[in-house]
Design an enzyme around this catalytic site. Structure first.
Site, short mmCIF file in Angstrom:
data_model
loop_
_atom_site.label_atom_id
_atom_site.label_comp_id
_atom_site.label_asym_id
_atom_site.label_seq_id
_atom_site.Cartn_x
_atom_site.Cartn_y
_atom_site.Cartn_z
CB THR A 1 -17.12 -4.56 10.58
OG1 THR A 1 -15.79 -4.65 10.08
CG2 THR A 1 -18.10 -4.99 9.49
CG HIS B 1 -10.43 0.64 8.88
ND1 HIS B 1 -11.39 0.82 9.85
CD2 HIS B 1 -10.97 -0.20 7.97
CE1 HIS B 1 -12.47 0.11 9.54
NE2 HIS B 1 -12.24 -0.52 8.39
P1 AMP Z 1 -14.45 -2.58 7.68
O1 AMP Z 1 -15.45 -3.65 7.35
O2 AMP Z 1 -14.25 -1.56 6.61
O3 AMP Z 1 -14.72 -1.96 9.03
O4 AMP Z 1 -13.05 -3.32 7.75
C1 AMP Z 1 -12.58 -3.98 8.89
C2 AMP Z 1 -11.52 -4.91 8.40
O5 AMP Z 1 -10.70 -5.28 9.49
C3 AMP Z 1 -12.04 -6.21 7.78
O6 AMP Z 1 -11.57 -6.30 6.44
C4 AMP Z 1 -11.46 -7.30 8.68
O7 AMP Z 1 -11.08 -8.44 7.96
C5 AMP Z 1 -10.27 -6.60 9.28
N1 AMP Z 1 -9.82 -7.08 10.58
C6 AMP Z 1 -10.57 -7.23 11.69
N2 AMP Z 1 -9.80 -7.63 12.72
C7 AMP Z 1 -8.53 -7.71 12.23
C8 AMP Z 1 -7.27 -8.08 12.80
N3 AMP Z 1 -7.15 -8.43 14.09
N4 AMP Z 1 -6.17 -8.07 11.99
C9 AMP Z 1 -6.28 -7.73 10.70
N5 AMP Z 1 -7.44 -7.36 10.12
C10 AMP Z 1 -8.55 -7.37 10.87
#
Ligand code: AMP
Ligand code: ZN
Length: 114
Positions: free
Chosen positions: A95, A100
């Protein structure tokens, strides 16, 4: 990169709950934790996804895994075990388009993943 939320977290424009930081990477607690311990580890340099890892930038991945092992030990999840996850692209469930790795621990994980 402009309009990248993780670049903004990396440069301090958006606050985060940090677990580890050095000149190349930042680790911070996920806002929506999926396990008792859920830390995200990112390169400070913008790399959009695992599709963009190449011979020039691949050393950051080894560094991220080294940092993950250190964080796991520091947070007390190393002995019981943990999972490191990278979601790539739409089918992978990515997302945020900045590379990461999720470090998840503190509970038993199911396999296969959903
Ligand atoms: P992915 O779905 O692998 O792209 O993971 C994105 C992750 O980023 C998700 O687990 C979200 O909860 C996390 N996330 C998004 N915005 C933030 C933020 N500002 N601080 C900490 N985690 C975040
Ligand atoms: Zn970025």
């Amino acid at each position: 990169m402009a309009d990248c939320i993780f670049c903004k977290i990396a440069n301090g424009e958006i606050p985060s709950n940090k677990a580890y930081e050095d000149d190349k990477v930042l680790a911070f607690y996920d806002l929506d934790p999926q396990a008792p311990t859920h830390v995200l580890i990112i390169p400070k340099e913008h790399i959009a996804s695992a599709n963009d890892i190449n011979e020039e930038n691949a050393s950051i991945v080894a560094h991220i895994f080294t940092v993950a092992a250190k964080i796991a030990k520091d947070l007390g999840i190393a002995e019981d075990g943990y999972r490191i996850v990278n979601n790539c692209g739409d089918n992978g469930g990515q997302t945020v388009k900045h590379l990461h790795f999720h470090l998840l621990g503190g509970r038993s994980m199911a396999w296969p993943p959903g």
